[in-house]
Design an enzyme around this catalytic site. Structure first.
Site, PDB file in Angstrom:
ATOM      1  NE  ARG A 214      -2.998  -0.047   3.299  1.00 61.62           N
ATOM      2  CZ  ARG A 214      -3.826  -1.075   3.479  1.00 61.62           C
ATOM      3  NH1 ARG A 214      -4.755  -1.350   2.597  1.00 61.62           N
ATOM      4  NH2 ARG A 214      -3.724  -1.816   4.551  1.00 61.62           N
ATOM      5  CE1 TYR A 215       0.576   4.090   4.301  1.00 64.73           C
ATOM      6  CE2 TYR A 215       0.905   1.849   5.087  1.00 64.73           C
ATOM      7  CZ  TYR A 215       0.246   3.054   5.170  1.00 64.73           C
ATOM      8  OH  TYR A 215      -0.728   3.235   6.110  1.00 64.73           O
TER       9      TYR A 215
ATOM     10  NE  ARG B 191       5.247   2.014   6.108  1.00 69.32           N
ATOM     11  CZ  ARG B 191       4.849   3.189   5.629  1.00 69.32           C
ATOM     12  NH1 ARG B 191       5.390   3.716   4.552  1.00 69.32           N
ATOM     13  NH2 ARG B 191       3.865   3.845   6.234  1.00 69.32           N
TER      14      ARG B 191
ATOM     15  CB  CYS C 208      -3.302 -15.675  15.923  1.00 67.37           C
ATOM     16  SG  CYS C 208      -3.519 -14.588  14.523  1.00 67.37           S
TER      17      CYS C 208
ATOM     18  CB  CYS D 289      -7.577 -10.422  19.551  1.00 68.94           C
ATOM     19  SG  CYS D 289      -5.844 -10.877  19.766  1.00 68.94           S
TER      20      CYS D 289
ATOM     21  CB  CYS E 229      -8.945 -10.029  15.266  1.00 71.26           C
ATOM     22  SG  CYS E 229      -7.870 -10.232  13.834  1.00 71.26           S
TER      23      CYS E 229
ATOM     24  NE  ARG F 228      -4.430  -8.347   7.898  1.00 72.93           N
ATOM     25  CZ  ARG F 228      -3.221  -7.921   8.295  1.00 72.93           C
ATOM     26  NH1 ARG F 228      -2.574  -8.550   9.244  1.00 72.93           N
ATOM     27  NH2 ARG F 228      -2.671  -6.883   7.712  1.00 72.93           N
TER      28      ARG F 228
ATOM     29  CG  ASP G 108      -8.790  -1.358  11.955  1.00 68.61           C
ATOM     30  OD1 ASP G 108      -8.794  -0.179  11.555  1.00 68.61           O
ATOM     31  OD2 ASP G 108      -7.757  -2.033  12.094  1.00 68.61           O
TER      32      ASP G 108
ATOM     33  CG  ASP H 189      -5.154   0.807   8.619  1.00 67.20           C
ATOM     34  OD1 ASP H 189      -4.986   1.451   7.560  1.00 67.20           O
ATOM     35  OD2 ASP H 189      -4.519  -0.232   8.897  1.00 67.20           O
TER      36      ASP H 189
ATOM     37  CE  LYS I 268      -0.881   0.574  10.195  1.00 68.45           C
ATOM     38  NZ  LYS I 268      -0.971   0.046   8.863  1.00 68.45           N
TER      39      LYS I 268
HETATM   40  C1  LIG Z   1       0.052  -0.870   8.655  1.00 68.36           C
HETATM   41  C2  LIG Z   1       0.644  -1.189   7.361  1.00 68.36           C
HETATM   42  C3  LIG Z   1       2.003  -0.957   7.127  1.00 68.36           C
HETATM   43  C4  LIG Z   1       2.930  -0.396   8.176  1.00 68.36           C
HETATM   44  O1  LIG Z   1       2.684   0.948   8.344  1.00 68.36           O
HETATM   45  P1  LIG Z   1       3.627   1.805   9.314  1.00 68.36           P
HETATM   46  O2  LIG Z   1       2.922   3.120   9.396  1.00 68.36           O
HETATM   47  O3  LIG Z   1       4.960   1.889   8.643  1.00 68.36           O
HETATM   48  O4  LIG Z   1       3.704   1.071  10.613  1.00 68.36           O
HETATM   49  C5  LIG Z   1       2.510  -1.243   5.888  1.00 68.36           C
HETATM   50  N1  LIG Z   1       1.731  -1.724   4.914  1.00 68.36           N
HETATM   51  C6  LIG Z   1       0.414  -1.961   5.110  1.00 68.36           C
HETATM   52  C7  LIG Z   1      -0.380  -2.493   3.997  1.00 68.36           C
HETATM   53  C8  LIG Z   1      -0.169  -1.692   6.333  1.00 68.36           C
HETATM   54  O5  LIG Z   1      -1.471  -1.934   6.524  1.00 68.36           O
HETATM   55  S1  SF4 Z   2      -5.400  -9.132  16.512  1.00 67.29           S
HETATM   56 FE1  SF4 Z   2      -6.008 -10.714  15.003  1.00 67.29          FE
HETATM   57  S2  SF4 Z   2      -4.169 -11.078  13.790  1.00 67.29           S
HETATM   58 FE2  SF4 Z   2      -3.505 -10.078  15.695  1.00 67.29          FE
HETATM   59  S3  SF4 Z   2      -3.037 -11.780  17.129  1.00 67.29           S
HETATM   60 FE3  SF4 Z   2      -5.144 -11.152  17.514  1.00 67.29          FE
HETATM   61  S4  SF4 Z   2      -6.352 -12.552  16.235  1.00 67.29           S
HETATM   62 FE4  SF4 Z   2      -4.250 -12.625  15.432  1.00 67.29          FE
END
Ligand SMILES: *Cc1c(COP(=O)(O)O)cnc(C)c1O
Ligand code: SF4
Length: 360
Positions: free
Chosen positions: A103-104, A107, A116, A120, A123, A125, A285, A322, A329
């Site tokens: 996305r960025y 990175r 996991c 959680c 979560c 995801r 989220d 996010d 973010k």
């Molecule tokens: C959160 C995230 C990151 C990391 O973002 P930082 O602001 O550098 O911590 C990188 N890529 C994706 C797709 C993300 O969701």
């Molecule tokens: S927040 Fe979601 S991805 Fe992260 S440890 Fe908990 S269950 Fe796993």
């Protein structure tokens, strides 16, 4: 807490195995028997896992225990609000190769598996994580690593999931060696809940694998309450520090877990005492069935404002949201400065008075 809290007060020794279903939670005294059938239905949609380390942290005598709240399922999760989305951070449209989210510009995420140590309840995801889920095949993993090697604008690879420390040391070593051999990468970052929820996985062998890389290694520990830094978690973090891994902390602002200046102060101090630098405090989220955890942004900003100046600056995380549709973010403040004509008007963090400074 619903009825049955009397049942919750029975004492029991923490278990020696991870609880993965409603019957196990009932047997351990973590939910009342009458909740079992509802939670059986829930577990078909959302995975459950409560490790022995987490069981040991839960105070059964406290009906609003902040550890239990993070991990013990609640029937309310089957209610999805119109504002909740199944992929709140929009990973799917930013996936150039299976297991990668880009996305960025500098990175990208690598998700080698979707398992996991714990699941959680808040979560983001939660629609995709679960036991046995999402382990990339050898060929898929190779394709993902090839993509990192072939994308020269990247400076950083971020291992997430799921939880990358659920990989065997051998598999993790394979990934880290491949990433470490890519010249344009400076940083390898891992995001993990293992140090606090399954600290026994941080073996000397695993620490050795991490110590091997010549890249700048950061591990972002996900923890939301001071009590998550128990003796065995602290020992695991020490092994990671000794392996040369820089430690960051990541938390989610959660109703009933850390939604007060006192709780966040205790959490950040517990992190710093283990040389874990608080990095992000996430606004929740809006994943399906997580509404009971949401703290409004206004309240989050007010809580952080109350901490500024009273708590070491090392503790200050960026409070972020996010954004949907992969917009990234964004920091949510609180802001202490605003422009006013030719001046900046800045609030004093201690005396709350306003100070003016000319723009030039
Ligand atoms: C959160 C995230 C990151 C990391 O973002 P930082 O602001 O550098 O911590 C990188 N890529 C994706 C797709 C993300 O969701
Ligand atoms: S927040 Fe979601 S991805 Fe992260 S440890 Fe908990 S269950 Fe796993």
């Amino acid at each position: 807490m619903p009825d049955g809290s009397a049942h919750l007060k029975t004492s029991r020794l923490p278990g020696s195995r991870t609880l993965r279903d409603a019957a196990g939670l009932v047997a351990a005294g973590l939910v009342p028997p009458e909740a079992q059938s509802g939670l059986d239905a829930l577990s078909k949609t959302y995975a459950i896992a409560v490790t022995p380390a987490v069981q040991a942290l839960i105070d059964l005598a406290d009906p609003s225990d902040p550890i239990a709240r993070q991990y013990i399922p609640d029937i309310a999760e089957l209610t999805t609000l119109p504002s909740e989305r199944s992929d709140p951070t929009s990973d799917a449209p930013f996936t150039p190769v299976k297991g990668v989210v880009h996305r960025y510009p500098d990175r990208a995420l690598l998700k080698p598996l979707l398992t996991c140590p714990v699941y959680c309840r808040f979560c983001f995801r939660r629609e995709v994580v679960g036991p046995g889920g999402g382990l990339l095949s050898e060929a898929e993993l190779d394709a993902a690593l090839d993509w990192f090697a072939a994308t020269p604008q990247l400076r950083e690879a971020i291992l997430t999931g799921g939880d990358p420390l659920m990989l065997s040391p051998r598999r993790l070593q394979h990934i880290l060696r491949r990433l470490s051999s890519i010249p344009h990468l400076d940083i390898i970052r891992l995001h993990s809940r293992v140090p606090v929820s399954a600290p026994e996985r941080i073996t000397p062998e695993l620490a050795e694998v991490l110590a091997e890389s010549d890249k700048a290694l950061f591990l972002c520990v996900h923890a939301n309450h001071e009590r998550e830094f128990a003796d065995d978690a602290r020992a695991a973090l020490k092994r990671l520090r000794r392996a040369g891994v820089a430690l960051l902390g990541q938390s989610v602002l959660l109703r009933g877990v850390n939604d007060s200046p006192e709780a966040l102060t205790a959490l950040f101090r517990a992190m710093l005492a283990q040389q874990v630098k608080p990095y992000y405090l996430h606004q929740l989220d809006r994943a399906p069935g997580t509404a009971r955890f949401e703290v409004p942004i206004e309240e989050g900003r007010a809580i952080l404002r109350a901490l500024r100046g009273k708590l070491t600056g090392l503790a200050w995380p960026a409070y972020v949201l996010d954004l949907p549709d992969g917009a990234g973010k964004a920091p949510l403040g609180p802001d202490f400065a605003k422009a006013d004509g030719d001046d900046w008007v800045v609030e004093g963090p201690l005396d709350k008075k306003t100070y003016r400074q000319e723009k030039t």
